[in-house]
Enzyme design. Structure first.
Site, PDB file in Angstrom:
ATOM      1  N   ALA A  66       0.875  -1.159   0.000  1.00 22.55           N
ATOM      2  CA  ALA A  66       0.000   0.000   0.000  1.00 22.55           C
ATOM      3  C   ALA A  66       0.921   1.219   0.000  1.00 22.55           C
ATOM      4  O   ALA A  66       2.106   1.112   0.333  1.00 22.55           O
ATOM      5  CB  ALA A  66      -0.877  -0.007   1.248  1.00 22.55           C
ATOM      6  N   GLY A 110       0.773  -4.772   1.201  1.00 21.44           N
ATOM      7  CA  GLY A 110      -0.461  -4.810   0.423  1.00 21.44           C
ATOM      8  C   GLY A 110      -0.290  -5.473  -0.938  1.00 21.44           C
ATOM      9  O   GLY A 110      -1.249  -6.001  -1.505  1.00 21.44           O
ATOM     10  N   GLU A 113      -0.573  -9.056  -0.249  1.00 18.55           N
ATOM     11  CA  GLU A 113      -1.993  -9.311   0.074  1.00 18.55           C
ATOM     12  C   GLU A 113      -2.843  -9.338  -1.188  1.00 18.55           C
ATOM     13  O   GLU A 113      -3.715 -10.192  -1.349  1.00 18.55           O
ATOM     14  CB  GLU A 113      -2.488  -8.250   1.067  1.00 18.55           C
ATOM     15  CG  GLU A 113      -1.810  -8.403   2.419  1.00 18.55           C
ATOM     16  CD  GLU A 113      -2.128  -7.289   3.399  1.00 18.55           C
ATOM     17  OE1 GLU A 113      -1.959  -6.110   3.020  1.00 18.55           O
ATOM     18  OE2 GLU A 113      -2.548  -7.592   4.523  1.00 18.55           O
TER      19      GLU A 113
HETATM   20  C1  HXC Z   1       5.127   4.428  -1.158  1.00 21.93           C
HETATM   21  C2  HXC Z   1       6.954   3.470  -2.134  1.00 21.93           C
HETATM   22  C3  HXC Z   1       6.618   2.212  -1.599  1.00 21.93           C
HETATM   23  C4  HXC Z   1       5.419   2.137  -0.831  1.00 21.93           C
HETATM   24  C5  HXC Z   1       8.428   1.992  -2.719  1.00 21.93           C
HETATM   25  N1  HXC Z   1       8.086   3.286  -2.825  1.00 21.93           N
HETATM   26  N2  HXC Z   1       7.560   1.326  -1.986  1.00 21.93           N
HETATM   27  N3  HXC Z   1       6.222   4.563  -1.909  1.00 21.93           N
HETATM   28  N4  HXC Z   1       4.722   3.265  -0.647  1.00 21.93           N
HETATM   29  N5  HXC Z   1       4.996   0.981  -0.327  1.00 21.93           N
HETATM   30  C6  HXC Z   1       8.786   4.351  -3.542  1.00 21.93           C
HETATM   31  C7  HXC Z   1      10.025   4.799  -2.793  1.00 21.93           C
HETATM   32  O1  HXC Z   1       9.704   5.688  -1.773  1.00 21.93           O
HETATM   33  C8  HXC Z   1      10.796   5.432  -3.897  1.00 21.93           C
HETATM   34  O2  HXC Z   1      10.267   6.719  -4.151  1.00 21.93           O
HETATM   35  C9  HXC Z   1      10.470   4.564  -5.116  1.00 21.93           C
HETATM   36  O3  HXC Z   1       9.252   3.883  -4.787  1.00 21.93           O
HETATM   37  C10 HXC Z   1      11.521   3.517  -5.386  1.00 21.93           C
HETATM   38  O4  HXC Z   1      11.757   2.775  -4.179  1.00 21.93           O
HETATM   39  P1  HXC Z   1      13.203   2.643  -3.492  1.00 21.93           P
HETATM   40  O5  HXC Z   1      12.945   2.410  -2.036  1.00 21.93           O
HETATM   41  O6  HXC Z   1      14.082   3.759  -3.871  1.00 21.93           O
HETATM   42  O7  HXC Z   1      13.719   1.314  -4.197  1.00 21.93           O
HETATM   43  P2  HXC Z   1      14.750   0.246  -3.625  1.00 21.93           P
HETATM   44  O8  HXC Z   1      15.881   0.920  -2.901  1.00 21.93           O
HETATM   45  O9  HXC Z   1      15.069  -0.642  -4.782  1.00 21.93           O
HETATM   46  O10 HXC Z   1      13.946  -0.579  -2.531  1.00 21.93           O
HETATM   47  C11 HXC Z   1      12.845  -1.370  -2.890  1.00 21.93           C
HETATM   48  C12 HXC Z   1      12.037  -1.750  -1.624  1.00 21.93           C
HETATM   49  C13 HXC Z   1      11.663  -0.466  -0.856  1.00 21.93           C
HETATM   50  C14 HXC Z   1      12.849  -2.690  -0.746  1.00 21.93           C
HETATM   51  C15 HXC Z   1      10.778  -2.500  -2.129  1.00 21.93           C
HETATM   52  O11 HXC Z   1      11.066   0.463  -1.746  1.00 21.93           O
HETATM   53  C16 HXC Z   1      10.706  -0.701   0.268  1.00 21.93           C
HETATM   54  O12 HXC Z   1      11.086  -1.175   1.340  1.00 21.93           O
HETATM   55  N6  HXC Z   1       9.457  -0.306   0.061  1.00 21.93           N
HETATM   56  C17 HXC Z   1       8.428  -0.394   1.109  1.00 21.93           C
HETATM   57  C18 HXC Z   1       7.950  -1.817   1.270  1.00 21.93           C
HETATM   58  C19 HXC Z   1       6.911  -1.891   2.362  1.00 21.93           C
HETATM   59  O13 HXC Z   1       7.154  -1.578   3.530  1.00 21.93           O
HETATM   60  N7  HXC Z   1       5.723  -2.293   1.978  1.00 21.93           N
HETATM   61  C20 HXC Z   1       4.587  -2.411   2.925  1.00 21.93           C
HETATM   62  C21 HXC Z   1       3.861  -1.120   2.977  1.00 21.93           C
HETATM   63  S1  HXC Z   1       2.649  -1.129   4.249  1.00 21.93           S
HETATM   64  P3  HXC Z   1      11.222   7.985  -4.462  1.00 21.93           P
HETATM   65  O14 HXC Z   1      10.251   9.114  -4.536  1.00 21.93           O
HETATM   66  O15 HXC Z   1      12.218   8.059  -3.338  1.00 21.93           O
HETATM   67  O16 HXC Z   1      11.839   7.619  -5.787  1.00 21.93           O
HETATM   68  C22 HXC Z   1       1.372  -1.917   3.570  1.00 21.93           C
HETATM   69  C23 HXC Z   1       0.201  -2.025   4.479  1.00 21.93           C
HETATM   70  C24 HXC Z   1      -0.827  -2.894   3.872  1.00 21.93           C
HETATM   71  O17 HXC Z   1       1.388  -2.359   2.476  1.00 21.93           O
HETATM   72  C25 HXC Z   1      -2.049  -2.899   4.691  1.00 21.93           C
HETATM   73  C26 HXC Z   1      -3.273  -2.528   4.014  1.00 21.93           C
HETATM   74  C27 HXC Z   1      -3.325  -2.507   2.587  1.00 21.93           C
END
Ligand code: HXC
Length: 260
Positions: A66, A110, A113
């Site tokens: 998400a 998400g 999911e």
């Molecule tokens: C918003 C996101 C994002 C996310 C990545 N981005 N995942 N933005 N929400 N979930 C954005 C980054 O901020 C970044 O933006 C761009 O995408 C590229 O990501 P990077 O982090 O620079 O890439 P990388 O270094 O290759 O790392 C990849 C990654 C990392 C390991 C997947 O992006 C990451 O940890 N993402 C979050 C994963 C996460 O925690 N997901 C769960 C979310 S909570 P910029 O602007 O800097 O280029 C969730 C709750 C669900 O899903 C419950 C209800 C639905």
């Protein structure tokens, strides 16, 4: 219909392909995208010619979760009051045609999911799955705690959800979360389209009935579980640590937990 965040195509007879297309944010699932996804799926579901649906992303990401930036400042009252992400359930409760998820790259939070909501999950061996919400000071909110546990068993699911550790596509297939893990991302997408084409070649009425009865085996109790999970997820928007965890992600910093 034209969409901004997804692409809908018809790669083979009877097959609807929905490609999540927000590559700059690794296909992070924000609300406008979910609205489009629901609209496209409902259109495909009511089409006379489409027999099966494939959902995919790109080689790098199915969906990295998400959208953390969208929800980082959400309050408990807004989350609970508007039943935040309840419309994600449209996918599982409203669509009667089979959906195959073709997971390449990241399927986190998400994204994982969403993939688990599909009727059949295919992945590439190098795909990355996980429920990393704990690292953000929150928990899965769209069925992860229920569907992952059903799919791979309690100890593994508990370990993954409590550690936030990821696992690859090969493991997903070994553990039964995915029915197939393909060598390459392209083979994964081709394989999903091929299976969808086969399903679409059968009687639509029989296919609908088959999906309905198989789902009956899963549905007992899962709705209650997902609803409960979503309520607890909402309540964490009232915690300090959810704000700290998600703000840290957006600022590219390490979170300093308050335990509040
Ligand atoms: C918003 C996101 C994002 C996310 C990545 N981005 N995942 N933005 N929400 N979930 C954005 C980054 O901020 C970044 O933006 C761009 O995408 C590229 O990501 P990077 O982090 O620079 O890439 P990388 O270094 O290759 O790392 C990849 C990654 C990392 C390991 C997947 O992006 C990451 O940890 N993402 C979050 C994963 C996460 O925690 N997901 C769960 C979310 S909570 P910029 O602007 O800097 O280029 C969730 C709750 C669900 O899903 C419950 C209800 C639905």
């Amino acid at each position: 219909t034209t969409y901004e965040h997804i692409i809908v195509s018809n790669p083979k007879a009877g097959v609807g392909l929905v490609t999540v297309n927000r590559p700059k944010a690794l296909n992070a699932l924000f609300s406008p995208l979910i609205v489009e996804l629901n609209g496209a799926l409902k259109d495909l579901d009511s089409s006379k010619t489409i027999g099966a649906i494939v959902i995919t992303g790109n080689d790098r990401a199915f969906a990295a979760g998400a959208d953390i930036k969208e929800m980082k400042d959400l309050t408990f009252s807004a989350a609970y009051g508007d039943d935040f992400i309840e419309n994600w359930s449209d996918l599982t409760v409203r669509i009667k045609k089979p959906i195959i998820a073709a997971v390449r790259g990241y399927a986190l939070g998400g994204g994982c999911e969403l993939a688990m909501m599909a009727d059949i999950l295919y992945c590439s061996k190098s795909a990355t799955f996980g429920q990393p919400e704990i690292k953000l000071g929150t928990i899965p909110g769209a069925g992860g705690s229920q569907r992952l546990t059903r799919a791979i068993g309690k100890s593994r699911a508990m370990e993954l959800i409590l550690t936030g550790d990821t696992f690859d596509g090969q493991k997903a297939a070994e553990w039964g979360l995915a029915s197939k893990a393909f060598e390459t991302p392209q083979e994964c997408l081709d394989g999903a389209i091929e299976t969808a084409e086969k399903i679409a070649s059968y009687s639509k009425i029989a296919v609908k009935a088959a999906k309905e009865v198989v789902n009956k085996s899963q549905d007992q109790g899962i709705k209650e579980g997902v609803d409960f999970e979503r309520r607890v997820f909402h309540s964490l928007f009232g915690s300090k640590d959810q704000k700290i965890g998600m703000a840290a992600f957006a600022a590219k910093e390490k979170p300093k937990w308050s335990d509040e």
